[in-house]
Design a protein around this motif. Structure first.
Motif, PDB file in Angstrom:
ATOM      1  N   PHE A 100       0.827  -1.215   0.000  1.00  0.00           N
ATOM      2  CA  PHE A 100       0.000   0.000   0.000  1.00  0.00           C
ATOM      3  C   PHE A 100       0.852   1.253   0.000  1.00  0.00           C
ATOM      4  O   PHE A 100       1.689   1.407   0.890  1.00  0.00           O
ATOM      5  CB  PHE A 100      -0.896   0.029   1.239  1.00  0.00           C
ATOM      6  N   PRO A 101       0.623   2.124  -0.987  1.00  0.00           N
ATOM      7  CA  PRO A 101      -0.242   2.040  -2.159  1.00  0.00           C
ATOM      8  C   PRO A 101       0.495   1.366  -3.318  1.00  0.00           C
ATOM      9  O   PRO A 101       1.707   1.175  -3.253  1.00  0.00           O
ATOM     10  CB  PRO A 101      -0.513   3.514  -2.479  1.00  0.00           C
ATOM     11  N   SER A 102      -0.218   1.061  -4.361  1.00  0.00           N
ATOM     12  CA  SER A 102       0.398   0.501  -5.554  1.00  0.00           C
ATOM     13  C   SER A 102       1.174   1.609  -6.276  1.00  0.00           C
ATOM     14  O   SER A 102       0.584   2.591  -6.728  1.00  0.00           O
ATOM     15  CB  SER A 102      -0.667  -0.061  -6.489  1.00  0.00           C
ATOM     16  N   SER A 103       2.477   1.434  -6.388  1.00  0.00           N
ATOM     17  CA  SER A 103       3.288   2.426  -7.100  1.00  0.00           C
ATOM     18  C   SER A 103       3.030   2.375  -8.602  1.00  0.00           C
ATOM     19  O   SER A 103       3.120   3.398  -9.287  1.00  0.00           O
ATOM     20  CB  SER A 103       4.769   2.214  -6.795  1.00  0.00           C
ATOM     21  N   HIS A 104       2.726   1.195  -9.127  1.00  0.00           N
ATOM     22  CA  HIS A 104       2.355   1.095 -10.540  1.00  0.00           C
ATOM     23  C   HIS A 104       1.118   1.953 -10.805  1.00  0.00           C
ATOM     24  O   HIS A 104       1.061   2.685 -11.794  1.00  0.00           O
ATOM     25  CB  HIS A 104       2.041  -0.353 -10.928  1.00  0.00           C
ATOM     26  N   ALA A 105       0.116   1.837  -9.943  1.00  0.00           N
ATOM     27  CA  ALA A 105      -1.110   2.614 -10.118  1.00  0.00           C
ATOM     28  C   ALA A 105      -0.847   4.105  -9.940  1.00  0.00           C
ATOM     29  O   ALA A 105      -1.423   4.938 -10.656  1.00  0.00           O
ATOM     30  CB  ALA A 105      -2.185   2.146  -9.139  1.00  0.00           C
ATOM     31  N   THR A 106       0.031   4.452  -9.011  1.00  0.00           N
ATOM     32  CA  THR A 106       0.343   5.855  -8.775  1.00  0.00           C
ATOM     33  C   THR A 106       0.961   6.490 -10.013  1.00  0.00           C
ATOM     34  O   THR A 106       0.511   7.546 -10.474  1.00  0.00           O
ATOM     35  CB  THR A 106       1.292   6.009  -7.569  1.00  0.00           C
TER      36      THR A 106
END
Length: 167
Positions: A100-106
């Motif tokens: 948490f959090p997803s760095s890919h999503a960030t």
């Protein structure tokens, strides 16, 4: 376990189940690889800067915002230290053990907002696919992906004026 944790686990299991299709798994793995450390999005920003000389500065600032969002997510990850899901077998190896959090999503969401504002209309759907791929490969809970996407989108949105594309 509370209801939200249970829902997180059940949603992850459902998305991860899509990875039993070898074609879906292959795409999800490729997106995971391309998104490692924000590489796809940083390369896209640099390519935009090279191709769009008139707005080179805006592209470079958008790339810097994307990198900043990614680095911020890594810092938050070190503070929160949520373990990765243990109830599904991941389809990829990860660089770290925190979820948490997803760095890919960030980085994907930051790129979607920043580069989308510059007219790169293919980036937002690719970023959405990147976010979903993290669930298919089984390395993040949906709440990790949602938090990462919010962090990335807000980082880029707050930097829009600096980019020179304030709406």
């Amino acid at each position: 376990m509370d209801d939200l944790d249970d829902m997180d686990r059940r949603l992850l299991s459902a998305f991860h189940g899509c990875g039993t299709d070898p074609r879906v798994a292959a795409v999800a793995r490729a997106l995971s690889w391309a998104g490692e450390h924000g590489a796809l999005w940083l390369a896209a920003g640099l390519a935009g800067a090279a191709a769009d000389r008139e707005r080179r500065g805006a592209w470079l600032r958008g790339t810097a915002l994307t990198a900043t969002a990614h680095l911020t997510s890594m810092g938050v990850k070190r503070l929160v230290r949520r373990p990765r899901p243990g109830h599904v077998e991941p389809l990829v190896r990860t660089a770290g053990r925190h979820s948490f959090p997803s760095s890919h999503a960030t980085s994907a969401a930051a790129a979607a907002v920043a580069y989308g504002a510059l007219g790169a209309h293919a980036v937002p759907p690719l970023a959405a696919a990147m976010c979903l791929s993290r669930l298919v490969v089984g390395v993040h809970y949906p709440s990790d992906v949602a938090a990462g996407a919010v962090l990335g989108a807000l980082t880029a949105r707050f930097g829009a004026r600096w980019m020179g594309v304030a709406r």
